[in-house]
Design an enzyme around this catalytic site. Structure first.
Site, mmCIF file in Angstrom:
data_model
loop_
_atom_site.group_PDB
_atom_site.id
_atom_site.type_symbol
_atom_site.label_atom_id
_atom_site.label_comp_id
_atom_site.label_asym_id
_atom_site.label_seq_id
_atom_site.Cartn_x
_atom_site.Cartn_y
_atom_site.Cartn_z
ATOM 1 C CG ASP A 299 -1.876 0.532 1.020
ATOM 2 O OD1 ASP A 299 -2.588 1.742 -0.478
ATOM 3 O OD2 ASP A 299 -3.401 0.929 1.503
HETATM 4 C C1 BGC Z 1 -5.162 3.099 0.489
HETATM 5 C C2 BGC Z 1 -5.159 2.360 -0.927
HETATM 6 C C3 BGC Z 1 -4.548 2.638 -2.394
HETATM 7 C C4 BGC Z 1 -3.040 3.213 -2.217
HETATM 8 C C5 BGC Z 1 -3.094 3.958 -3.781
HETATM 9 C C6 BGC Z 1 -3.872 4.149 0.312
HETATM 10 O O1 BGC Z 1 -3.377 5.096 0.849
HETATM 11 O O2 BGC Z 1 -4.809 2.327 1.268
HETATM 12 O O3 BGC Z 1 -5.575 1.715 -0.724
HETATM 13 O O4 BGC Z 1 -4.817 2.188 -3.647
HETATM 14 O O5 BGC Z 1 -3.478 4.610 -1.329
HETATM 15 O O6 BGC Z 1 -3.851 5.276 -3.599
#
Ligand code: BGC
Length: 780
Positions: A299
């Site tokens: 993530d």
């Molecule tokens: C979120 C994810 C997301 C990623 C990319 C993160 O802060 O938890 O769900 O896909 O950002 O934007």
């Protein structure tokens, strides 16, 4: 056919690290569909390319940046393009136009040494340009078919911009409405969650993953992220292996079995080990037991954050731990780019592990056809967006996501559907004309200008002079005079529609957990004052979670949970209000009476004491033992899977084709990798008791007793919608496979055990007339 996840890992959670290195028995079932990552010839292509790559180029494939971020390339800057040219980047995200993706791709494909295409990702969560209801709303449809269609539209549109990778579906089981990200998933149940997970993957990845308009799915956040303690986003989780296997892993496994090409790890620590450095979940379960062939991305910055978690004192250690646990690609934390080379050179990570991670990434890129068609046709980008047929699907999805929670009689008959004779209507509330909020959080390219508000739709239907619109209050604020004006608008109308709720961008989604689940600002006061006029009131709740509104659920005759319905919000709600369509949505979660009940979920364990209170209206007739508060009934305001429509149904007794199932028969059926055979038919007669035709959601639940581990009071094992004419009686039947009776037992494996089984076919998780049968190891 019921398809519960099934695997034969016999290793314990406690032994997770050694487990990860032992050859575990594997069962890989692609359930009927050939996995594109196993396509003939793919491995050879990957191997041939790998042989040509330098270490730097290999590491490049494991690096991902967001456009515009300080750590990596931005689309417009020459020095950033230089990294792409040098093969130091494998993926970019947040680049969202065909022109820009093509420009960057051209550098990768035409100017880099090995011409390896970039893969462009984005948070395509509930649509790209055509915005569908938020995922919780899509789950409330209980229609995987419509979710698949929505995901297909998202794929068509995103790929037209060159975005071939969706960071979706979010398949985190969520039992706590305080958690803001409950809005992004399918709610509390693993069976419904698995059905939705499969639907998204199929829709995104289409018939063929290598088609130019297919996009690769990324189930996230692997795993347990939704169990954040206290409902606080990013918080740590403690989940026993039984609970993990039984509740949190099944939607991920379903997505993997449907062929999902990538997985995203989470931010949370799971039983003390951050999920971005968790070899048990990433290597043991995902790779060894399930046989996952795609790649795992972290993530956002979650590799770097291993330092904040306290398991790495520097970036190099963070990179090593995530990498060794099975995270193939580093999303933006830049520690793979900075440290993997030195870790390799010093022998702290092995060259063969780097090769394996690169293989995982290249396998997906080849399977997507990126090497054959790296570019998108810029001339077709705009015509791919908001096509009439896509918008039509958005309208159906929005209509079917609406859950009717109350529809009380006003002067003798239910207030809904509204009579065509109504000559004037008041539309009141901050969400009646707020197009931006109809899009919900994670709107991708969704635009407020594309969204139809309730005000617009009602004006088109009734004409300007018959619609008395008065905002009444903001979401968070309001003045006495605005409230007074709204009350006056209600007084001058036959019926008042109140559009109240949360602010999607700031109160729902990531980092938006709440401790109070009432209506924010002065909205409750506005509601009570309008109800006090004595005019019939319909309350439409726009929210990313259940809202606790005890007063409203006692005094407002009609209430809808509308979630955030997307671009067609206004038209969808208007059609349902006036009966052009009947509501068919059902809750994908238990709706609490009070925030203090959270976490609240239907598939809980029974306790030894105390007895349910036979005197309490909410517990009358309950024979269960339930832990309880002294000042609030244990029951939810509305149970999981509840939803009304414009007619009523009665459910007859549940019947089964057998009263005894032999253990050996079930075991044999489970051993069959296709898991297709039916072991039991379960049926019930349903009658439409009303004067309108309508649709009911028949649900199949079971309970197992006498087993080695305590099992929930009910578990969903099937659902189907049935449309019945007025007065019609219809038998619905569920063909049940052995996996419905399998669970993660005390010996740390999925299997069946002798048990006393209770089975219900029911219209919600608390209703239905049950029957029983036995799973026996000898004939009785
Ligand atoms: C979120 C994810 C997301 C990623 C990319 C993160 O802060 O938890 O769900 O896909 O950002 O934007």
């Amino acid at each position: 056919m019921l398809a519960l996840v099934f695997s034969l890992c016999v290793l314990s959670f406690a032994a997770q690290i050694s487990c990860a290195q032992t050859a575990a028995p594997q069962i890989k079932s692609d359930v009927g569909k050939a996995n594109p990552l196993n396509a003939p010839g793919l491995a050879e292509k990957v191997e041939a390319l790998l042989q040509k790559m330098t270490l730097e180029e290999k590491i490049g494939q494991l690096v991902q940046y967001s456009a515009g971020q300080a750590t990596g390339p931005t689309s417009g800057r020459t020095d950033d393009r230089d990294m792409v040219r040098k093969g130091q980047v494998g993926s970019l995200f947040n680049v969202t136009s065909a022109r820009e993706t093509n420009a960057l791709q051209r550098i990768a494909v035409e100017n880099s040494r090995l011409k390896i295409p970039l893969i462009f990702g984005l948070d395509v969560i509930h649509g790209y340009r055509t915005t569908f209801p938020i995922p919780l709303g899509l789950a409330a449809t209980w229609e995987p078919e419509i979710v698949e269609k929505a995901a297909r539209v998202a794929g068509l549109e995103a790929s037209a911009s060159g975005v071939r990778w969706a960071f979706s579906p979010m398949v985190d089981i969520a039992r706590d409405a305080r958690w803001g990200r409950i809005s992004e998933g399918a709610g509390e149940d693993p069976y419904l969650g698995a059905a939705m997970a499969r639907a998204y993957v199929r829709g995104y990845q289409g018939e063929r993953l290598d088609a130019a308009d297919s996009i690769v799915a990324c189930p996230k956040h692997y795993v347990g992220y939704g169990a954040a303690e206290g409902g606080r986003d990013y918080n740590s989780t403690e989940i026993s292996e039984h609970t993990l296997r039984q509740f949190y892993l099944p939607p991920f496994h379903a997505a993997e079995e449907a062929g999902a090409g990538t997985f995203m790890s989470g931010f949370n620590a799971l039983n003390g080990i951050p999920t971005t450095a968790n070899a048990f979940t990433l290597k043991q379960v995902l790779r060894k037991e399930w046989g996952f062939r795609g790649f795992v991305v972290s993530d956002w910055n979650s590799v770097g954050e291993l330092q904040a978690h306290g398991i790495a004192n520097d970036g190099a250690t963070a990179a090593r731990k995530a990498f060794q646990a099975g995270v193939d690609m580093d999303m933006v934390s830049n520690v793979y780019h900075r440290h993997l080379m030195q870790l390799l050179e010093s022998g702290q990570i092995a060259q063969r592990d780097t090769d394996e991670a690169v293989r995982n990434v290249l396998r997906v890129k080849y399977a997507m056809g990126l090497f054959d068609h790296p570019y998108t046709d810029e001339s077709k980008e705009s015509s791919a967006m908001l096509r009439p047929e896509s918008v039509a699907i958005a309208k159906i999805a929005a209509m079917h996501s609406l859950v009717l929670l109350r529809n009380e009689a006003v002067s003798g008959s239910p207030i809904l559907p509204l009579s065509a004779k109504i000559s004037s209507l008041a539309l009141i509330g901050p969400l009646g004309d707020d197009a931006g909020n109809m899009i919900g959080s994670w709107g991708a390219l969704g635009r407020a200008a594309d969204a139809v508000t309730l005000r617009r739709a009602l004006t088109e239907k009734l004409g300007d002079s018959n619609l008395h619109y008065s905002k009444g209050a903001g979401i968070l604020d309001g003045t006495d005079s605005d409230i007074a004006a709204a009350v006056e608008a209600a007084q001058n109308s036959d019926v008042a529609i109140l559009a109240l709720g949360e602010d999607a961008p700031t109160m729902t989604g990531e980092a938006a957990s709440r401790t109070r689940l009432g209506l924010p600002g002065r909205q409750e006061e506005l509601l009570e004052k309008v109800v006090a006029t004595g005019k019939p009131v319909v309350l439409i709740l726009f929210s990313g979670r259940p809202l606790t509104l005890p007063w409203a659920f006692e005094h407002v005759p009609a209430v809808f949970a509308a979630w955030f319905p997307g671009v067609q919000a206004g038209y969808a709600i208007t059609d349902v209000l006036f009966g052009a369509a009947a509501p068919t949505g059902h809750l994908p979660l238990s709706w609490p009476r009070d925030v203090a009940q959270e976490p609240l979920y239907y598939n809980a364990l029974n306790t030894g004491r105390p007895m349910a209170d036979p005197e309490h209206p909410a517990e009358k007739g309950e024979t269960k033992y339930i832990s309880r508060y002294i000042d609030e009934p244990n029951t939810p305001q509305f149970p999981f899977a509840y939803g009304l429509t414009y007619t009523t149904f009665s459910y007859g007794a549940t019947q089964t084709s057998a009263k005894q199932l032999m253990l050996a028969t079930l075991q044999n059926a489970l051993a069959d990798p296709a898991r297709q055979s039916t072991v039991l038919s379960v049926s019930a007669e349903i009658t439409n008791r009303g004067a309108r035709s309508g649709e009911t959601l028949a649900q199949l639940y079971i309970r197992l007793e006498g087993t080695s581990v305590a099992m929930p009071v009910r578990m969903l094992k099937g659902f189907q919608k049935a449309a019945l004419a007025p007065g019609e009686t219809r038998k619905v039947t569920f063909e049940v496979g052995a996996d419905a009776f399998a669970f993660w037992g005390v010996e740390n494996k999925f299997g069946v055990e002798p048990a006393h089984v209770t089975i219900w076919i029911a219209p919600d998780s608390t209703a239905g007339e049950s029957t029983t049968l036995e799973i026996a190891d000898t004939h009785r």
